[in-house]
Design a protein around this motif. Sequence first.
Motif, PDB file in Angstrom:
ATOM      1  N   ARG A  76       1.245   7.316  -5.771  1.00 52.92           N
ATOM      2  CA  ARG A  76       2.585   6.704  -5.881  1.00 52.92           C
ATOM      3  C   ARG A  76       3.586   7.563  -5.254  1.00 52.92           C
ATOM      4  O   ARG A  76       4.526   7.146  -4.403  1.00 52.92           O
ATOM      5  CB  ARG A  76       3.131   6.119  -7.217  1.00 52.92           C
ATOM      6  CG  ARG A  76       4.563   5.566  -7.336  1.00 52.92           C
ATOM      7  CD  ARG A  76       4.737   5.025  -8.897  1.00 52.92           C
ATOM      8  NE  ARG A  76       4.582   6.107  -9.645  1.00 52.92           N
ATOM      9  CZ  ARG A  76       5.535   7.050  -9.946  1.00 52.92           C
ATOM     10  NH1 ARG A  76       6.808   7.055  -9.190  1.00 52.92           N
ATOM     11  NH2 ARG A  76       5.542   7.763 -10.782  1.00 52.92           N
ATOM     12  N   GLU A  77       3.676   8.948  -5.545  1.00 53.65           N
ATOM     13  CA  GLU A  77       4.608   9.809  -5.057  1.00 53.65           C
ATOM     14  C   GLU A  77       4.645   9.779  -3.507  1.00 53.65           C
ATOM     15  O   GLU A  77       5.486  10.113  -2.654  1.00 53.65           O
ATOM     16  CB  GLU A  77       4.805  11.048  -5.728  1.00 53.65           C
ATOM     17  CG  GLU A  77       5.244  11.066  -7.280  1.00 53.65           C
ATOM     18  CD  GLU A  77       5.043  12.526  -7.938  1.00 53.65           C
ATOM     19  OE1 GLU A  77       4.514  13.465  -7.105  1.00 53.65           O
ATOM     20  OE2 GLU A  77       4.985  12.511  -9.240  1.00 53.65           O
ATOM     21  N   THR A  78       3.319  10.014  -3.090  1.00 53.27           N
ATOM     22  CA  THR A  78       3.013  10.026  -1.657  1.00 53.27           C
ATOM     23  C   THR A  78       3.561   8.865  -0.955  1.00 53.27           C
ATOM     24  O   THR A  78       4.173   9.194   0.094  1.00 53.27           O
ATOM     25  CB  THR A  78       1.480  10.118  -1.451  1.00 53.27           C
ATOM     26  OG1 THR A  78       1.032  11.459  -2.282  1.00 53.27           O
ATOM     27  CG2 THR A  78       1.234  10.327   0.033  1.00 53.27           C
ATOM     28  N   LEU A  79       3.303   7.616  -1.532  1.00 53.58           N
ATOM     29  CA  LEU A  79       3.541   6.385  -0.751  1.00 53.58           C
ATOM     30  C   LEU A  79       5.101   6.266  -0.731  1.00 53.58           C
ATOM     31  O   LEU A  79       5.955   6.084   0.382  1.00 53.58           O
ATOM     32  CB  LEU A  79       3.172   5.162  -1.466  1.00 53.58           C
ATOM     33  CG  LEU A  79       1.543   5.149  -1.524  1.00 53.58           C
ATOM     34  CD1 LEU A  79       1.004   3.869  -2.238  1.00 53.58           C
ATOM     35  CD2 LEU A  79       0.946   5.368  -0.030  1.00 53.58           C
ATOM     36  N   GLU A  80       5.880   6.761  -2.156  1.00 45.18           N
ATOM     37  CA  GLU A  80       7.218   6.727  -1.648  1.00 45.18           C
ATOM     38  C   GLU A  80       8.054   7.643  -0.894  1.00 45.18           C
ATOM     39  O   GLU A  80       8.861   7.158  -0.032  1.00 45.18           O
ATOM     40  CB  GLU A  80       7.925   7.075  -3.034  1.00 45.18           C
ATOM     41  CG  GLU A  80       7.738   5.968  -4.402  1.00 45.18           C
ATOM     42  CD  GLU A  80       8.056   6.375  -5.608  1.00 45.18           C
ATOM     43  OE1 GLU A  80       8.046   7.634  -5.922  1.00 45.18           O
ATOM     44  OE2 GLU A  80       8.104   5.488  -6.449  1.00 45.18           O
ATOM     45  N   ARG A  93      -1.660   4.107   9.649  1.00 52.53           N
ATOM     46  CA  ARG A  93      -2.630   4.103   8.696  1.00 52.53           C
ATOM     47  C   ARG A  93      -2.304   5.554   7.909  1.00 52.53           C
ATOM     48  O   ARG A  93      -1.969   6.506   8.327  1.00 52.53           O
ATOM     49  CB  ARG A  93      -3.983   4.363   9.111  1.00 52.53           C
ATOM     50  CG  ARG A  93      -4.532   3.052   9.779  1.00 52.53           C
ATOM     51  CD  ARG A  93      -5.870   3.030  10.234  1.00 52.53           C
ATOM     52  NE  ARG A  93      -5.862   3.813  11.621  1.00 52.53           N
ATOM     53  CZ  ARG A  93      -5.678   3.203  12.491  1.00 52.53           C
ATOM     54  NH1 ARG A  93      -5.147   2.180  13.076  1.00 52.53           N
ATOM     55  NH2 ARG A  93      -5.375   4.101  13.805  1.00 52.53           N
ATOM     56  N   LEU A  94      -2.447   5.208   6.363  1.00 56.75           N
ATOM     57  CA  LEU A  94      -2.150   6.461   5.605  1.00 56.75           C
ATOM     58  C   LEU A  94      -3.524   6.254   4.742  1.00 56.75           C
ATOM     59  O   LEU A  94      -3.834   5.550   4.034  1.00 56.75           O
ATOM     60  CB  LEU A  94      -1.135   6.290   4.672  1.00 56.75           C
ATOM     61  CG  LEU A  94      -0.948   7.372   3.523  1.00 56.75           C
ATOM     62  CD1 LEU A  94      -0.781   8.742   4.014  1.00 56.75           C
ATOM     63  CD2 LEU A  94       0.467   6.989   2.770  1.00 56.75           C
ATOM     64  N   VAL A 115       3.077  -0.184  -3.384  1.00 53.07           N
ATOM     65  CA  VAL A 115       2.116  -0.465  -2.221  1.00 53.07           C
ATOM     66  C   VAL A 115       2.765  -1.680  -1.564  1.00 53.07           C
ATOM     67  O   VAL A 115       2.629  -1.939  -0.300  1.00 53.07           O
ATOM     68  CB  VAL A 115       0.565  -0.823  -3.024  1.00 53.07           C
ATOM     69  CG1 VAL A 115      -0.133  -1.461  -1.866  1.00 53.07           C
ATOM     70  CG2 VAL A 115       0.003   0.495  -3.365  1.00 53.07           C
ATOM     71  N   ASN A 116       3.245  -2.728  -2.596  1.00 54.62           N
ATOM     72  CA  ASN A 116       3.910  -3.826  -1.747  1.00 54.62           C
ATOM     73  C   ASN A 116       5.003  -3.643  -1.050  1.00 54.62           C
ATOM     74  O   ASN A 116       5.361  -4.501  -0.024  1.00 54.62           O
ATOM     75  CB  ASN A 116       4.346  -4.968  -3.071  1.00 54.62           C
ATOM     76  CG  ASN A 116       2.933  -5.368  -3.519  1.00 54.62           C
ATOM     77  OD1 ASN A 116       1.860  -5.486  -3.115  1.00 54.62           O
ATOM     78  ND2 ASN A 116       3.243  -5.925  -5.010  1.00 54.62           N
ATOM     79  N   ARG A 117       5.897  -2.579  -1.326  1.00 52.86           N
ATOM     80  CA  ARG A 117       6.881  -2.428  -0.595  1.00 52.86           C
ATOM     81  C   ARG A 117       6.868  -1.443   0.766  1.00 52.86           C
ATOM     82  O   ARG A 117       7.691  -1.135   1.636  1.00 52.86           O
ATOM     83  CB  ARG A 117       8.059  -1.476  -1.406  1.00 52.86           C
ATOM     84  CG  ARG A 117       8.628  -2.326  -2.605  1.00 52.86           C
ATOM     85  CD  ARG A 117       9.774  -1.902  -2.939  1.00 52.86           C
ATOM     86  NE  ARG A 117       9.771  -0.406  -3.484  1.00 52.86           N
ATOM     87  CZ  ARG A 117       9.280   0.080  -4.951  1.00 52.86           C
ATOM     88  NH1 ARG A 117       9.266  -0.882  -6.069  1.00 52.86           N
ATOM     89  NH2 ARG A 117       9.303   1.374  -4.965  1.00 52.86           N
ATOM     90  N   LEU A 118       5.660  -0.917   0.807  1.00 54.37           N
ATOM     91  CA  LEU A 118       5.273   0.103   1.840  1.00 54.37           C
ATOM     92  C   LEU A 118       5.281  -0.544   3.105  1.00 54.37           C
ATOM     93  O   LEU A 118       5.015  -1.709   3.386  1.00 54.37           O
ATOM     94  CB  LEU A 118       3.781   0.620   1.561  1.00 54.37           C
ATOM     95  CG  LEU A 118       3.552   1.889   2.388  1.00 54.37           C
ATOM     96  CD1 LEU A 118       4.248   2.871   1.740  1.00 54.37           C
ATOM     97  CD2 LEU A 118       2.122   2.441   2.137  1.00 54.37           C
ATOM     98  N   SER A 119       5.710  -0.001   4.182  1.00 48.71           N
ATOM     99  CA  SER A 119       6.068  -0.386   5.511  1.00 48.71           C
ATOM    100  C   SER A 119       4.765  -0.753   6.459  1.00 48.71           C
ATOM    101  O   SER A 119       4.603  -1.289   7.420  1.00 48.71           O
ATOM    102  CB  SER A 119       6.829   0.430   6.334  1.00 48.71           C
ATOM    103  OG  SER A 119       6.373   1.832   6.278  1.00 48.71           O
ATOM    104  N   ILE A 120       3.644   0.114   5.899  1.00 48.88           N
ATOM    105  CA  ILE A 120       2.376  -0.368   6.508  1.00 48.88           C
ATOM    106  C   ILE A 120       1.413  -0.700   5.536  1.00 48.88           C
ATOM    107  O   ILE A 120       1.663  -0.681   4.114  1.00 48.88           O
ATOM    108  CB  ILE A 120       1.845   1.262   7.137  1.00 48.88           C
ATOM    109  CG1 ILE A 120       1.759   2.096   5.898  1.00 48.88           C
ATOM    110  CG2 ILE A 120       2.745   1.526   8.144  1.00 48.88           C
ATOM    111  CD1 ILE A 120       1.037   3.511   6.540  1.00 48.88           C
ATOM    112  N   PHE A 122      -1.661  -0.664   2.978  1.00 46.58           N
ATOM    113  CA  PHE A 122      -2.206   0.501   2.033  1.00 46.58           C
ATOM    114  C   PHE A 122      -3.139  -0.362   1.114  1.00 46.58           C
ATOM    115  O   PHE A 122      -2.444  -1.216   0.112  1.00 46.58           O
ATOM    116  CB  PHE A 122      -1.275   1.420   1.625  1.00 46.58           C
ATOM    117  CG  PHE A 122      -1.782   2.227   0.822  1.00 46.58           C
ATOM    118  CD1 PHE A 122      -2.063   3.609   1.537  1.00 46.58           C
ATOM    119  CD2 PHE A 122      -2.332   2.475  -0.469  1.00 46.58           C
ATOM    120  CE1 PHE A 122      -2.769   4.750   0.783  1.00 46.58           C
ATOM    121  CE2 PHE A 122      -2.889   3.295  -1.111  1.00 46.58           C
ATOM    122  CZ  PHE A 122      -3.132   4.503  -0.465  1.00 46.58           C
ATOM    123  N   ASP A 123      -4.450  -0.247   0.978  1.00 43.41           N
ATOM    124  CA  ASP A 123      -5.140  -0.863  -0.041  1.00 43.41           C
ATOM    125  C   ASP A 123      -5.888   0.358  -0.944  1.00 43.41           C
ATOM    126  O   ASP A 123      -6.657   1.061  -0.390  1.00 43.41           O
ATOM    127  CB  ASP A 123      -6.430  -1.656   0.714  1.00 43.41           C
ATOM    128  CG  ASP A 123      -7.234  -2.319  -0.606  1.00 43.41           C
ATOM    129  OD1 ASP A 123      -7.272  -2.030  -1.523  1.00 43.41           O
ATOM    130  OD2 ASP A 123      -8.263  -3.052  -0.012  1.00 43.41           O
TER     131      ASP A 123
END
Length: 872
Positions: A76-80, A93-94, A115-120, A122-123
């Motif tokens: 989560r921290e990485t995605l934020e 891609r990440l 994940v839902n707010r992420l600009s790309i 991500f599964d």
Amino acid sequence: MGRFAHEVKVANAMGLFDINTVAEDFLIPIFTIAFNCPDLCNQNRIKMNFPAIDLGCETSRTSIQITSDSSSNKVRETLEKFDTYDLGKDFDRLYVYVITERQRTYTSQKLTEVVNRLSIAFDPTKNILDFRDLVKRFFELTNEQLQSINRHLEVEFAKTDANLQFRDNLDAFLEVSRQKIEDEKRTKKYIPSVFVETSETKEEMRYFANPLFFYRKIDDDLRRIDLDYFNELLGMAKLKPVAGNLREITTLEVPNNLFELRARFVQQNTALETIQKDVSLFSRHGDHAEQFEPDDDLKGYWMVFRHSIESSGSGVFRSLENLSKKIGIAQAKIFLVTGMAGQGKTNFVCDLIENQFKAFEIPTIFIPARLLNDYPGPDRIFSYVRNNRFAPNTPTINDLFKLLDKVANECKKPFVIVIDGINEVNNLDGFVAELRVFFTALCQYDFVKIILTCRSEFFEHKFAGVFGSQFYDYLYHVQDLRREMSESNKSRLLEAYLHHFKIKAQLSEVADEFLKNDLILLRIFSEIYQGKNIGYVSDIYKGDIFEKYLEMKIEEFPTPSRQKVLHSLYKICSKMLEEENFLQISVEDFDGSERQIIERLIREDIILRREVPSLGLASIGVENVSFTYDELRDFLLAYYTVMELSGSHIAQVNDIFAKIPKWPIYEGFFRYAYILARKRNSEPVLAACEASDDFRNHYLNNLPFLSADIQTSEDVARVENILKDWTTEYELGQVSWFLFDKRDESEPLNVKILFDHISTLDDKESERFVRSMFFTSGDFRDKNWRVSVNQLLHRFNELSNNKKIGLGVPTLALVLHFAPYAFWDEKEAALDFFERHQLTPEVGDVIRACANAASVKVQSCLKEIAKEREEP
């Protein structure tokens, strides 16, 4: 891949998290192929602490975060952070790669929201990977791609296996250096029993080589600084206190490893610099560019408290300065010891390794620099280490440093490389360049350090540039070990030499001081008289010592070679005189047997030494030599002149004496030429000496070198004439003090000559004579000569009665002649000795010897002594 994940897990469990950083570079070649990322690179190389991701490929717009933390929070921290820093504009891609093992599922509500707010896209089921997921991708690769990954893994694990083997063999690896210490003992370059440490340098070395143990001494010193008292004084003068809480930097968390210690030192040093800058305004030390000036309304307070504030401020400033120095030494990476030949540099580092480093288990590589000559440039140091069969199979010096750095951090002590005598390496210009490259690599690794020793003249001429601005902040330099030796340590060193070489001797005070303050001469003296009982030694004559030592060394060669040895030395002397170059000469035109002789003498480093090469293309590949000891050089040049030239080359002798006043060897050469000419009855050299314009000056300067066996009645007459000559006070004092120290009356020149002369002087003449003896140049105060007389009587009064009587009749009689010019207290104390012991044979002889003194003041002293005897 499973092995790599397992090793990361084990390392993390041991608290070794630096492997996570290593993993980033380890995985790049694998991910480049597996994810089809041709330009994948470490983002932390582009920008330190790059946010959210570790690896990135602009071409494929793929980013990867490497972590050993498999938790949902970490993902989560990485995605934020990815979104916060708008990395979506660079990457489509990440992936989060867990180098240990990912969780089975990632169903955290908070993670789902991010994940839902992420600009790309991500599964978590597809974009969070571990080694099992990575291996599944390998099924899609070609044979060539798989072979490429396999080769990479084989190379990396071969390094790891070599490193593991190195750790297993670490003791055996270090034992090689200990064997080198034993080699130094066998060649007598290191004599443990004659080592006396320089305590200050040893203390500095503790901070340098074992900072995690000795940092507590820095904390102790911090606690002793009384900043509160200093601030109290400032308060009395209505001034603002100096900010800074020293308690805070002494109560920091205890460091568990070298990384934490380094951070602690940085924090402490920053605080100390701030306080030191404020205190410097009130200190007499440091930079005086800015000094405190009070406002007009505070000038009265400042006048009252200024002395106290500046005294306290100077003390605080010096304490802070010393602490900053200690922290600097602890953080330094290069410890350099320079000094003249024979000053104990090898003994110092060998004792350090054998005792201090061994006791504290500090991992050390010891390299006698002369052994580097067996390896080709330009990486002789690295080649030397790799030649150790227990050394790892590391392809580059950086790989080696990386390994040593890890070992250091694991054992919580720096890994120290010691190179002794860098001036002994051939091709110095090439080696200077090697050192610069070596230091550049070494300074990139936090916990690898180096100790170097070098002769002073080589350092100044060849190596000083290496330690310029590029490495200045990493360097701590000890310029002279012996300068830091106390008198008691010098005495201990002398005793240790005599004990080690099994010499029984009773040294006079003069001989004792002579040997204590000339370590090369002490070594020569000890080798000459090894295993002998030489009885009482009143004086030591260098010329005699040099001649005996040379005879001894020549006799160590096979009989057929001995004459060749002497002629090889003569050849060096001849070239020096011919070329008028006394610093060094080339041995280019010496034949093979002569060079072998020279090389053997160089190895001992007492008679000959390898010298700093001359500059210029013409000198490339040419070896230069000189004499190790300047006075030995002067003696040999004089010996060659007297023994070889004076018999059949008188014109050459006269030519030498016509030129020598302009030569730097003038005084030393003249001294030994004159003394040897007298010993060997060399009329041509003696005539040339006595014909010199300044022969009288030379004669006076060389009086202490005239041994009893060559003193004559002519010398006595010369000395007596100088005592009667009032033209120069300096010459009179020079001769008087020479005689004063000559207590052996069996020698023609002795203290009785001085006493007999002064006994003939009346009060006016006596005062003038004593004034000339005790007057010092530059002393413009008329009565200060009396202070010197008083100091002499004070030293006499401090002696035991037995030592006073042991001075002998003429010396005790001179005390009575000096007493009238001392101050009352010392005069009375001296006369009291004579009064109390006047019935002893020795003092009775003194009183009778002074009975005919022309001085009324001396006669008054005698009456005072006699009066005490008459009173009941």
